[in-house]
Design a protein around this motif. Structure first.
Motif, PDB file in Angstrom:
ATOM      1  N   UNK A  78      -5.488  -5.625   8.259  1.00 41.42           N
ATOM      2  CA  UNK A  78      -5.506  -4.233   7.821  1.00 41.42           C
ATOM      3  C   UNK A  78      -4.696  -3.357   8.761  1.00 41.42           C
ATOM      4  N   UNK A  79      -4.797  -3.611  10.054  1.00 43.38           N
ATOM      5  CA  UNK A  79      -4.078  -2.774  11.012  1.00 43.38           C
ATOM      6  C   UNK A  79      -2.579  -2.878  10.839  1.00 43.38           C
ATOM      7  N   UNK A  80      -2.086  -4.083  10.494  1.00 46.57           N
ATOM      8  CA  UNK A  80      -0.644  -4.254  10.324  1.00 46.57           C
ATOM      9  C   UNK A  80      -0.158  -3.506   9.095  1.00 46.57           C
ATOM     10  N   UNK A  81      -0.938  -3.553   7.999  1.00 47.14           N
ATOM     11  CA  UNK A  81      -0.540  -2.818   6.796  1.00 47.14           C
ATOM     12  C   UNK A  81      -0.528  -1.326   7.081  1.00 47.14           C
ATOM     13  N   UNK A  82      -1.528  -0.859   7.823  1.00 45.82           N
ATOM     14  CA  UNK A  82      -1.588   0.566   8.118  1.00 45.82           C
ATOM     15  C   UNK A  82      -0.429   0.999   9.000  1.00 45.82           C
ATOM     16  N   UNK A  83       0.028   0.100   9.878  1.00 38.32           N
ATOM     17  CA  UNK A  83       1.155   0.455  10.742  1.00 38.32           C
ATOM     18  C   UNK A  83       2.422   0.636   9.934  1.00 38.32           C
ATOM     19  N   UNK A  84       2.604  -0.206   8.878  1.00 37.12           N
ATOM     20  CA  UNK A  84       3.764  -0.054   8.013  1.00 37.12           C
ATOM     21  C   UNK A  84       3.668   1.251   7.242  1.00 37.12           C
ATOM     22  N   UNK A  85       2.457   1.559   6.761  1.00 38.02           N
ATOM     23  CA  UNK A  85       2.270   2.799   6.016  1.00 38.02           C
ATOM     24  C   UNK A  85       2.574   4.013   6.854  1.00 38.02           C
ATOM     25  N   UNK A  86       2.213   3.972   8.126  1.00 42.39           N
ATOM     26  CA  UNK A  86       2.471   5.115   8.992  1.00 42.39           C
ATOM     27  C   UNK A  86       3.934   5.255   9.350  1.00 42.39           C
ATOM     28  N   UNK A  87       4.689   4.133   9.302  1.00 43.16           N
ATOM     29  CA  UNK A  87       6.115   4.189   9.612  1.00 43.16           C
ATOM     30  C   UNK A  87       6.895   4.757   8.450  1.00 43.16           C
ATOM     31  N   UNK A  88       6.357   4.619   7.208  1.00 41.65           N
ATOM     32  CA  UNK A  88       7.106   5.055   6.020  1.00 41.65           C
ATOM     33  C   UNK A  88       7.068   6.561   5.873  1.00 41.65           C
ATOM     34  N   UNK A 109       0.806  -1.237   0.000  1.00 40.43           N
ATOM     35  CA  UNK A 109       0.000   0.000   0.000  1.00 40.43           C
ATOM     36  C   UNK A 109       0.837   1.284   0.000  1.00 40.43           C
ATOM     37  N   UNK A 110       1.789   1.456   0.945  1.00 42.15           N
ATOM     38  CA  UNK A 110       2.551   2.708   0.907  1.00 42.15           C
ATOM     39  C   UNK A 110       3.461   2.809  -0.318  1.00 42.15           C
ATOM     40  N   UNK A 111       3.919   1.647  -0.817  1.00 42.96           N
ATOM     41  CA  UNK A 111       4.805   1.664  -1.990  1.00 42.96           C
ATOM     42  C   UNK A 111       4.053   2.195  -3.215  1.00 42.96           C
ATOM     43  N   UNK A 112       2.880   1.649  -3.476  1.00 44.71           N
ATOM     44  CA  UNK A 112       2.125   2.101  -4.657  1.00 44.71           C
ATOM     45  C   UNK A 112       1.618   3.519  -4.451  1.00 44.71           C
ATOM     46  N   UNK A 113       1.309   3.871  -3.216  1.00 42.76           N
ATOM     47  CA  UNK A 113       0.908   5.252  -2.952  1.00 42.76           C
ATOM     48  C   UNK A 113       2.024   6.219  -3.349  1.00 42.76           C
ATOM     49  N   UNK A 114       3.270   5.855  -3.046  1.00 47.58           N
ATOM     50  CA  UNK A 114       4.397   6.708  -3.449  1.00 47.58           C
ATOM     51  C   UNK A 114       4.607   6.703  -4.954  1.00 47.58           C
ATOM     52  N   UNK A 115       4.299   5.584  -5.603  1.00 46.50           N
ATOM     53  CA  UNK A 115       4.382   5.552  -7.063  1.00 46.50           C
ATOM     54  C   UNK A 115       3.390   6.535  -7.680  1.00 46.50           C
TER      55      UNK A 115
END
Length: 233
Positions: A223-233, A148-154
């Motif tokens: 979902x919560x784990x993916x969101x935690x990674x997104x917030x760390x990036x 999720x955060x990777x494609x968001x940055x793309x």
């Protein structure tokens, strides 16, 4: 001055817009590849046990995350860095890659750090070497969390690529500027350009949904784990 008929600008300039869109896609795709490779290297350096490497990687991230992309574009195109004369496309590609690698490295680092330690211990207990551990545990688990955060940055990269028009890369934005300078029909010209940008970003959004569904079903990502990674990036 003759006022163009509605739709005439889109019809006349569509091939030019299409070439501009292909240039945009080409430089963004190349920059994503370069930034991902460099970002992975920086992320591994930040996780290194050697303090000097961690400091170097942290300094890289601090430097490029803190600078505007426009400044990097001007530097590589106008100042002839290290005695090199770069064409507009190359300068744009280098600037986008270096700038985006700082963001990708943080996403990758967060994803690697979020890998379940129990899974890593299990891999060690069955005698996996570092490469096997990466291919079977770290890579798959990290990728599903980073998506999720990777494609968001793309998507952000694709939108910010419009800035390369200022150093004369013939991308979609520059072709749009040429069209409304010739026709003075700003509304219709920008409307077509906006529609083409939306089409390209929408493709990435659809890709994200597909990957999330596939990896989520396969790996059981919460979902919560993916969101935690997104917030760390």
């Amino acid at each position: 001055m003759t006022i163009p008929e509605p739709g005439s600008v889109a019809a006349e300039y569509f091939p030019i817009f299409l070439n501009g869109a292909l240039t945009t896609l080409g430089i963004v795709a190349a920059a994503i590849v370069c930034a991902t490779v460099l970002g992975y290297v920086i992320a591994t350096l930040r996780l290194s046990r050697i303090r000097a490497l961690r400091i170097f990687a942290a300094a890289y991230v601090w430097f490029f995350r803190g600078l505007p992309l426009m400044l990097s574009l001007f530097f590589f195109y106008y100042t002839k860095p290290f005695g090199l004369t770069l064409d507009a496309f190359s300068a744009g590609l280098i600037a986008m890659s270096l700038n985006s690698a700082s963001f990708f490295s943080e996403i990758i680092r967060a994803g690697l750090k979020s890998v379940n330690t129990g899974h890593l211990e299990a891999a060690d207990s069955v005698g996996m070497n570092p490469l096997q551990k990466f291919l079977r545990v770290t890579g798959p688990e990290g990728i599903r969390l980073m998506t999720p955060p990777y494609i968001n940055n793309c998507i952000i990269m694709l939108k910010e690529s419009a800035q390369i028009s200022v150093i004369t890369v013939p991308d979609l934005m520059l072709q749009g500027q040429k069209a409304y300078n010739s026709t003075y029909n700003v509304m219709e010209t920008l409307g077509v350009v906006a529609a083409m940008y939306l089409a390209m970003t929408s493709l990435l959004m659809v890709l994200q949904i597909i990957i999330e569904k596939k990896t989520g079903r396969k790996m059981g990502t919460t979902k919560s784990l993916r969101e935690s990674v997104g917030s760390m990036a």
